[in-house]
Design an enzyme around this catalytic site. Structure first.
Site, mmCIF file in Angstrom:
data_model
loop_
_atom_site.group_PDB
_atom_site.id
_atom_site.type_symbol
_atom_site.label_atom_id
_atom_site.label_comp_id
_atom_site.label_asym_id
_atom_site.label_seq_id
_atom_site.Cartn_x
_atom_site.Cartn_y
_atom_site.Cartn_z
ATOM 1 N N LYS A 67 -17.830 -7.607 -9.990
ATOM 2 C CA LYS A 67 -16.856 -8.375 -11.514
ATOM 3 C C LYS A 67 -15.784 -7.769 -11.062
ATOM 4 O O LYS A 67 -15.417 -6.716 -10.661
ATOM 5 C CB LYS A 67 -16.990 -7.577 -12.321
ATOM 6 C CG LYS A 67 -16.557 -7.744 -13.968
ATOM 7 C CD LYS A 67 -17.249 -9.503 -14.198
ATOM 8 C CE LYS A 67 -17.508 -9.168 -15.378
ATOM 9 N NZ LYS A 67 -18.971 -10.601 -15.185
ATOM 10 N N THR A 113 -22.631 -7.650 -12.544
ATOM 11 C CA THR A 113 -21.763 -8.071 -13.337
ATOM 12 C C THR A 113 -21.017 -7.323 -14.347
ATOM 13 O O THR A 113 -19.623 -6.842 -14.619
ATOM 14 C CB THR A 113 -20.910 -8.898 -12.490
ATOM 15 O OG1 THR A 113 -20.878 -10.203 -13.288
ATOM 16 C CG2 THR A 113 -21.694 -9.428 -10.910
ATOM 17 N N ASP A 114 -21.961 -7.772 -15.445
ATOM 18 C CA ASP A 114 -21.201 -7.909 -16.170
ATOM 19 C C ASP A 114 -21.333 -5.523 -17.082
ATOM 20 O O ASP A 114 -20.948 -5.495 -17.409
ATOM 21 C CB ASP A 114 -22.257 -8.109 -17.810
ATOM 22 C CG ASP A 114 -21.576 -8.061 -19.236
ATOM 23 O OD1 ASP A 114 -21.032 -8.411 -19.934
ATOM 24 O OD2 ASP A 114 -22.007 -6.886 -19.985
ATOM 25 N N ARG A 132 24.181 -11.146 9.172
ATOM 26 C CA ARG A 132 23.348 -11.680 8.212
ATOM 27 C C ARG A 132 22.352 -10.951 6.769
ATOM 28 O O ARG A 132 22.160 -10.006 7.001
ATOM 29 C CB ARG A 132 22.030 -12.468 8.830
ATOM 30 C CG ARG A 132 20.728 -11.720 9.164
ATOM 31 C CD ARG A 132 19.278 -12.824 9.745
ATOM 32 N NE ARG A 132 18.662 -11.656 10.378
ATOM 33 C CZ ARG A 132 17.550 -11.826 10.808
ATOM 34 N NH1 ARG A 132 16.526 -13.467 10.591
ATOM 35 N NH2 ARG A 132 16.440 -10.894 11.119
ATOM 36 N N GLN A 155 11.104 -7.688 12.698
ATOM 37 C CA GLN A 155 9.936 -7.058 13.666
ATOM 38 C C GLN A 155 10.723 -5.522 13.391
ATOM 39 O O GLN A 155 9.453 -4.194 13.823
ATOM 40 C CB GLN A 155 9.795 -7.011 15.382
ATOM 41 C CG GLN A 155 8.539 -8.612 14.986
ATOM 42 C CD GLN A 155 9.998 -9.759 14.907
ATOM 43 O OE1 GLN A 155 9.914 -9.488 14.223
ATOM 44 N NE2 GLN A 155 8.722 -11.029 15.607
ATOM 45 N N ASN A 186 10.324 -13.348 5.600
ATOM 46 C CA ASN A 186 11.818 -12.989 5.484
ATOM 47 C C ASN A 186 11.942 -14.161 4.746
ATOM 48 O O ASN A 186 11.867 -15.284 5.009
ATOM 49 C CB ASN A 186 11.560 -13.637 7.291
ATOM 50 C CG ASN A 186 13.449 -13.256 7.740
ATOM 51 O OD1 ASN A 186 13.922 -13.365 6.577
ATOM 52 N ND2 ASN A 186 13.406 -13.411 8.765
ATOM 53 N N HIS A 205 15.389 -16.142 3.451
ATOM 54 C CA HIS A 205 15.620 -17.103 4.326
ATOM 55 C C HIS A 205 16.801 -17.107 3.111
ATOM 56 O O HIS A 205 16.992 -17.677 1.936
ATOM 57 C CB HIS A 205 15.862 -17.702 4.983
ATOM 58 C CG HIS A 205 14.660 -17.561 5.720
ATOM 59 N ND1 HIS A 205 14.593 -17.065 6.736
ATOM 60 C CD2 HIS A 205 13.492 -18.572 5.939
ATOM 61 C CE1 HIS A 205 13.622 -16.624 8.008
ATOM 62 N NE2 HIS A 205 12.580 -17.721 7.415
#
Lengths: 293, 293, 293, 293
Positions: free
Chosen positions: A11, A56-57, A173, A221, A247, A249
């Site tokens: 689930k 799953t319940d 930058r 990096q 990144n 920009h």
């Protein structure tokens, strides 16, 4: 007949909110829990025989029942409890993987003594992924949605140029990214003391932030490696960390056509495309186990 | 020939980041700006004659150029400057509406003296909408994405029951919502002193939070009115506020099948459907001008 | 005490799927229904007195019960039935507005005679908005998420140039948009025959597509007007249409640095910013009633 | 010093639209391309030395230049060309992985002979993932966003019941899922003939749909296996397929409180939580290579 390969079921995204009422002071935990189970599942795939299938319940119900019975402290601890329950409770289930997202809330300050009001802290999400096969634990914690930006101390120069290169080198930058980090704890054995999950998470997060802020960056990096290395160096309980850093920009706008000089002041925050830098940093001798897809 | 009705055009979602470098201490503004213009635009619709059309690309350029030329302090001020420019600068343009989303950043604390590192504060977004027709200003500020929750002091009883009613009354429930607030300033005339936009926003936000936390709630409508009324009462520069509050249902899980009692401790955070409560609160004598769609 | 202004409340996004089983041939309707109610709601806002409040949970139940009792044919018809029920069924409720999104499914073709398998048709959503005040109806239908593109027959020239204009004129560009259309039917009175909602929707959609494809475009405004005008001219039951068209810019890539010529062949599909063109087109004498926000 | 583990970098989500003009008949390809490169990247991580780094901006430029120089036929072919270029073109790059999303468009039918108008076909996305290490190719194609639903011929019974099980067995339920499929081609060697990518994709998609529709389902696992097995059996060029199928629960509404019987007619389309079923199906003797995260 084609062969059945790796498979699992469970689930996903059970949303559980747990309140603890300590008199007028209330506490809140807010999780999104996804459980995946694997084991003797040939019959259900090949002939639709559900005899080995816990619904799953039921998995969902278990999450809610455990929130009541055991409370929720660290997400990692809650995930370990769930994984152990499914693997030890059902013979047909051999492996469990629990993924948890935790949303942080902070108190709204009020004049009176009442302490039952909260505001969601933001888009950052704490993550945990617990895997168990009946013997060995693998706990990977992390975070997503932590957006950070440096307005200077970032350059990008000296790279390869080929026929298709038009980018100009830059010595100043904006560097911005959404931190997506996952770190794996060395702990894997029930007989060993478990880490202090809450403290480890808070400290790892702090190291990621300070390494990002303090690194003079020649490339994303390099910043990535510094962030990962700082966590490995400062947190002995963590053996491996994987970072995935878009990144984001920020492009300097050309203002010359308007007779203006853009002295690193006005940027376009671009959407796509974006650089994507991904790497694992490891304690010496540790194996890379965090999936890289 | 069918008639041309209300129309407007412009550039939406221009993303501008403005850095101010005060020595080693940098400052950051991060906006998403959408401009819509209206005026003598029959010819372009009816025959594709662009003689009255300032290109939307130029609108974008203007946003970036103004970020350089005038800087960005309050979003409202930046929007006023843009709106005035378009309405007074082009004869064919008679009305401008500027919408701004502002994303908040906070400093990452570091050991050294450098102050150029930031982390996005979260999902809450500050909004502003400035409209100008050459004479009159309408400034509506607000916020979205502020998620709040009370773990107690909320009930829901005494409501109408019809053939389709199955809901049980409750005297203690979780009350959670995403606050979407827009408030209109009384200021509309260039000759009058403009409000202190930054302070007004911070104070209005604080009143919304404290009214939410401090109200004992018999319905989300009551909480909404208290939130709106507190802003109107405490901030004389604000004449009108409209709140749109989804009731983010937290449903108590039935744990009885598992032999457990859920003493207001374990909740499902439900996605859909959700209640949706919307209302305007006004200063006595003020007209409701914020659009209700 | 601050005044309560315009307000409404209800249940948003009730997801209902209705199956009709005609032997082995099944039929499917898939809706998302949002109901907003208004009326004598002063007491609940001002003092938390719920005596006039039909719970939003009841609104949800009503949607499901009506899907069973009356089935779902056209979304407009279903919305009309709901709106009438709330306004005529509760004395305190004076106005209802029902918004519906409908998701289309198509049959999966199979060899046998069974007809119970379906695939979702895509991202386009059919919309309907029904408003009722006990006397007068207002039905606005539409669609969102219909993305269209012309690879030629679009230019943009002869526009205003000011100090901030850098855009170059073009006589052959890609024109792309996501059509967001809402049209209002003239029908407003229970005593008059209702339009054929299904046919009107299909035809209006077809006219929007063909007008987009067949118009030689000197501006997106011109294309917009042609799209709207064609619907008004061809569908007498429709009095007003409002179109909101983002200009999804496709930017020609500069390939010269690589020694290549881009002869209108390679484009960047840009995300933000985008032009946004909005206008209403009306039958002669009709009033513009569709909200422009 | 911490060790650098697995790493890669590149440009993600380069959006390229390629038009081919065959007289008045135009053709359109619309891709989202993400490239990740790996190789001798220690220096850039450890000391910020970019001498081995081809900028991600150059990667983007290459995508656009190749779209012009070589055109775009099958996404797989375009990805192979890009991967080969980066691995053979830069000594420092040893491995490339190209991911492509392709968005489908269909022609808008018009009266005249012009053929330059298109509408996006919907939310389904075709995917391709090409990996190359200079010797061996791995091509995984697939699709996402294909939503399917059966209104009958699905049951769920005979499952495990434990302390936390409350789910009732059902012999007739709605079964709905969003198909996320990835299949790996056996082709891996440049000297062997490449598959017909377009035909293989169309056929695999058709088999997934018909297997979903034609399987009487005792569990979603069984349906999944039948879908995967049919592709493996019918398409010899495909050696492995992995399916990830959310069980989009459609919950029968309890209408008894309103005196109505819900004879499998009215359902809630639930959002969360959802079952999640994942499995790989393999040609006999093939290895599972598609990542399972």
């Amino acid at each position: 007949m084609p062969t059945l390969g790796p498979n699992r079921y469970g689930k996903a995204e059970t949303r559980v909110v747990r309140v603890v009422r300590d008199g007028a002071v209330h506490h809140l935990k807010d999780l999104n829990v996804s459980v995946a189970l694997a084991g003797e599942m040939d019959a259900v795939h090949l002939c639709g025989d559900n005899a080995n299938v816990l619904p799953t319940d039921t998995v969902k119900n278990t999450v809610y029942a455990f929130a009541k019975e055991h409370g929720i402290d660290a997400a990692e601890e809650f995930g370990i409890r769930l994984a152990r329950h499914f693997v030890t409770g059902q013979e047909s289930i051999h492996r469990a993987r629990v993924r948890i997202e935790e949303y942080a809330w902070e108190r709204i300050g009020t004049a009176g003594s009442a302490r039952h009001s909260f505001a969601r802290r933001g888009q950052e999400v704490r993550t945990a992924r617990i895997a168990y096969d009946g013997e060995r634990w693998e706990v990977v914690s992390g975070l997503t949605g932590l957006t950070v930006l440096n307005t200077t101390d970032s350059e990008f120069r000296g790279y390869v140029k080929d026929r298709y290169t038009t980018l100009e080198e830059t010595s100043d930058r904006v560097l911005a990214t959404d931190v997506h980090a996952r770190w794996r704890y060395g702990w894997s054995d029930d007989t060993r003391p478990v880490p202090d999950w809450q403290r480890a998470h808070a400290e790892a997060r702090g190291h990621l932030l300070s390494a990002f802020a303090e690194t003079y960056s020649r490339s994303l990096q390099q910043t990535l490696y510094q962030m990962g290395a700082r966590v490995i160096e400062r947190r002995p309980e963590i053996d491996e960390i994987r970072l995935s850093l878009p990144n984001k920009h920020h492009v300097l706008v050309d203002l010359e056509p308007f007779g203006l000089t853009n002295d690193n002041e006005v940027y376009v925050a671009a959407d796509r495309p974006y650089g994507l830098i991904e790497a694992t940093v490891l304690r010496d001798g540790a194996e890379p186990l965090i999936p890289t897809d």
